[in-house]
Design a protein around this motif. Structure first.
Motif, PDB file in Angstrom:
ATOM      1  N   MET A   1       0.829  -1.211   0.000  1.00 23.07           N
ATOM      2  CA  MET A   1       0.000   0.000   0.000  1.00 23.07           C
ATOM      3  C   MET A   1       0.864   1.262   0.000  1.00 23.07           C
ATOM      4  O   MET A   1       0.608   2.200  -0.758  1.00 23.07           O
ATOM      5  CB  MET A   1      -0.926   0.018   1.219  1.00 23.07           C
ATOM      6  N   ALA A   2       1.896   1.316   0.815  1.00 24.45           N
ATOM      7  CA  ALA A   2       2.750   2.510   0.875  1.00 24.45           C
ATOM      8  C   ALA A   2       3.464   2.721  -0.455  1.00 24.45           C
ATOM      9  O   ALA A   2       3.555   3.850  -0.949  1.00 24.45           O
ATOM     10  CB  ALA A   2       3.756   2.388   2.011  1.00 24.45           C
ATOM     11  N   ALA A   3       3.980   1.653  -1.040  1.00 24.76           N
ATOM     12  CA  ALA A   3       4.677   1.765  -2.322  1.00 24.76           C
ATOM     13  C   ALA A   3       3.710   2.186  -3.423  1.00 24.76           C
ATOM     14  O   ALA A   3       4.071   2.964  -4.309  1.00 24.76           O
ATOM     15  CB  ALA A   3       5.356   0.455  -2.676  1.00 24.76           C
ATOM     16  N   GLN A   4       2.477   1.686  -3.375  1.00 26.24           N
ATOM     17  CA  GLN A   4       1.481   2.062  -4.380  1.00 26.24           C
ATOM     18  C   GLN A   4       1.125   3.537  -4.258  1.00 26.24           C
ATOM     19  O   GLN A   4       1.015   4.256  -5.255  1.00 26.24           O
ATOM     20  CB  GLN A   4       0.231   1.199  -4.253  1.00 26.24           C
ATOM     21  N   LYS A   5       0.978   4.028  -3.017  1.00 30.81           N
ATOM     22  CA  LYS A   5       0.676   5.448  -2.822  1.00 30.81           C
ATOM     23  C   LYS A   5       1.821   6.320  -3.334  1.00 30.81           C
ATOM     24  O   LYS A   5       1.590   7.340  -3.968  1.00 30.81           O
ATOM     25  CB  LYS A   5       0.406   5.737  -1.344  1.00 30.81           C
ATOM     26  N   ALA A   6       3.052   5.904  -3.050  1.00 34.76           N
ATOM     27  CA  ALA A   6       4.210   6.663  -3.526  1.00 34.76           C
ATOM     28  C   ALA A   6       4.258   6.672  -5.050  1.00 34.76           C
ATOM     29  O   ALA A   6       4.551   7.703  -5.667  1.00 34.76           O
ATOM     30  CB  ALA A   6       5.497   6.072  -2.955  1.00 34.76           C
ATOM     31  N   THR A   7       3.952   5.545  -5.668  1.00 35.75           N
ATOM     32  CA  THR A   7       3.936   5.461  -7.128  1.00 35.75           C
ATOM     33  C   THR A   7       2.843   6.358  -7.701  1.00 35.75           C
ATOM     34  O   THR A   7       3.058   7.086  -8.671  1.00 35.75           O
ATOM     35  CB  THR A   7       3.718   4.005  -7.579  1.00 35.75           C
ATOM     36  N   ASP A   8       1.664   6.334  -7.072  1.00 31.87           N
ATOM     37  CA  ASP A   8       0.560   7.187  -7.524  1.00 31.87           C
ATOM     38  C   ASP A   8       0.925   8.663  -7.421  1.00 31.87           C
ATOM     39  O   ASP A   8       0.607   9.456  -8.320  1.00 31.87           O
ATOM     40  CB  ASP A   8      -0.711   6.898  -6.723  1.00 31.87           C
ATOM     41  N   LEU A   9       1.590   9.036  -6.321  1.00 26.54           N
ATOM     42  CA  LEU A   9       2.015  10.432  -6.161  1.00 26.54           C
ATOM     43  C   LEU A   9       3.023  10.831  -7.226  1.00 26.54           C
ATOM     44  O   LEU A   9       2.947  11.925  -7.792  1.00 26.54           O
ATOM     45  CB  LEU A   9       2.601  10.644  -4.768  1.00 26.54           C
ATOM     46  N   ARG A  10       3.986   9.956  -7.522  1.00 29.13           N
ATOM     47  CA  ARG A  10       4.980  10.254  -8.559  1.00 29.13           C
ATOM     48  C   ARG A  10       4.307  10.417  -9.915  1.00 29.13           C
ATOM     49  O   ARG A  10       4.646  11.320 -10.685  1.00 29.13           O
ATOM     50  CB  ARG A  10       6.040   9.156  -8.626  1.00 29.13           C
ATOM     51  N   ARG A  11       3.351   9.565 -10.210  1.00 27.28           N
ATOM     52  CA  ARG A  11       2.638   9.663 -11.493  1.00 27.28           C
ATOM     53  C   ARG A  11       1.824  10.953 -11.569  1.00 27.28           C
ATOM     54  O   ARG A  11       1.804  11.632 -12.603  1.00 27.28           O
ATOM     55  CB  ARG A  11       1.726   8.455 -11.687  1.00 27.28           C
ATOM     56  N   ALA A  12       1.144  11.293 -10.481  1.00 28.16           N
ATOM     57  CA  ALA A  12       0.342  12.523 -10.465  1.00 28.16           C
ATOM     58  C   ALA A  12       1.243  13.740 -10.627  1.00 28.16           C
ATOM     59  O   ALA A  12       0.918  14.670 -11.377  1.00 28.16           O
ATOM     60  CB  ALA A  12      -0.461  12.610  -9.164  1.00 28.16           C
ATOM     61  N   LEU A  13       2.376  13.743  -9.933  1.00 29.86           N
ATOM     62  CA  LEU A  13       3.321  14.850 -10.050  1.00 29.86           C
ATOM     63  C   LEU A  13       3.853  14.967 -11.475  1.00 29.86           C
ATOM     64  O   LEU A  13       3.957  16.071 -12.017  1.00 29.86           O
ATOM     65  CB  LEU A  13       4.477  14.674  -9.062  1.00 29.86           C
ATOM     66  N   ALA A  14       4.160  13.848 -12.093  1.00 29.04           N
ATOM     67  CA  ALA A  14       4.650  13.867 -13.477  1.00 29.04           C
ATOM     68  C   ALA A  14       3.583  14.431 -14.409  1.00 29.04           C
ATOM     69  O   ALA A  14       3.901  15.209 -15.322  1.00 29.04           O
ATOM     70  CB  ALA A  14       5.058  12.462 -13.911  1.00 29.04           C
ATOM     71  N   ASP A  15       2.317  14.081 -14.183  1.00 24.50           N
ATOM     72  CA  ASP A  15       1.225  14.621 -15.003  1.00 24.50           C
ATOM     73  C   ASP A  15       1.095  16.132 -14.826  1.00 24.50           C
ATOM     74  O   ASP A  15       0.920  16.871 -15.795  1.00 24.50           O
ATOM     75  CB  ASP A  15      -0.105  13.951 -14.647  1.00 24.50           C
ATOM     76  N   VAL A  16       1.188  16.594 -13.584  1.00 24.51           N
ATOM     77  CA  VAL A  16       1.076  18.029 -13.307  1.00 24.51           C
ATOM     78  C   VAL A  16       2.236  18.779 -13.949  1.00 24.51           C
ATOM     79  O   VAL A  16       2.043  19.824 -14.577  1.00 24.51           O
ATOM     80  CB  VAL A  16       1.030  18.282 -11.783  1.00 24.51           C
ATOM     81  N   GLU A  17       3.451  18.240 -13.812  1.00 25.14           N
ATOM     82  CA  GLU A  17       4.616  18.906 -14.409  1.00 25.14           C
ATOM     83  C   GLU A  17       4.506  18.973 -15.928  1.00 25.14           C
ATOM     84  O   GLU A  17       4.847  19.982 -16.531  1.00 25.14           O
ATOM     85  CB  GLU A  17       5.900  18.189 -13.988  1.00 25.14           C
TER      86      GLU A  17
END
Length: 98
Positions: free
Chosen positions: A14-30
């Motif tokens: 769960m923690a790794a999935q949340k971190a991955t989701d955050l990285r993906r969301a940040l990449a989309d925003v950037e």
């Protein structure tokens, strides 16, 4: 061995999935911000090279510049924020938008 893609997301905790989701969301925003900056630069270049043919066109340029100025104002600078808002109201009133 198979040619089918393997979904690593299902294997993460769960923690790794949340971190991955955050990285993906940040990449989309950037990526979106980069696209907006490119479009804004193109718009500003056109605004600088093409003279306004009317007062409403000049007001569009002024609105853009005022928005940039207002965005740079500190939150506590209420006087200049109010002045910018009053000018936007004047633009709307004089152009028949209100």
């Amino acid at each position: 061995m198979t040619d089918l893609p393997f979904d690593l997301d299902k294997r993460r905790g769960m923690a790794a999935q949340k971190a991955t989701d955050l990285r993906r969301a940040l990449a989309d925003v950037e990526a979106s911000l980069r696209e907006v900056r490119v479009r804004e630069t193109d718009l500003e270049n056109r605004m600088m090279t093409v003279p306004a043919a009317s007062w409403p066109e000049a007001a569009v340029k002024a609105r853009h510049l005022l928005n940039l100025y207002a965005a740079s104002l500190p939150a506590e600078d209420t006087r200049h924020r109010a002045l910018v808002a009053a000018l936007f109201d004047d633009f709307a009133r004089l152009s028949g938008e209100s």
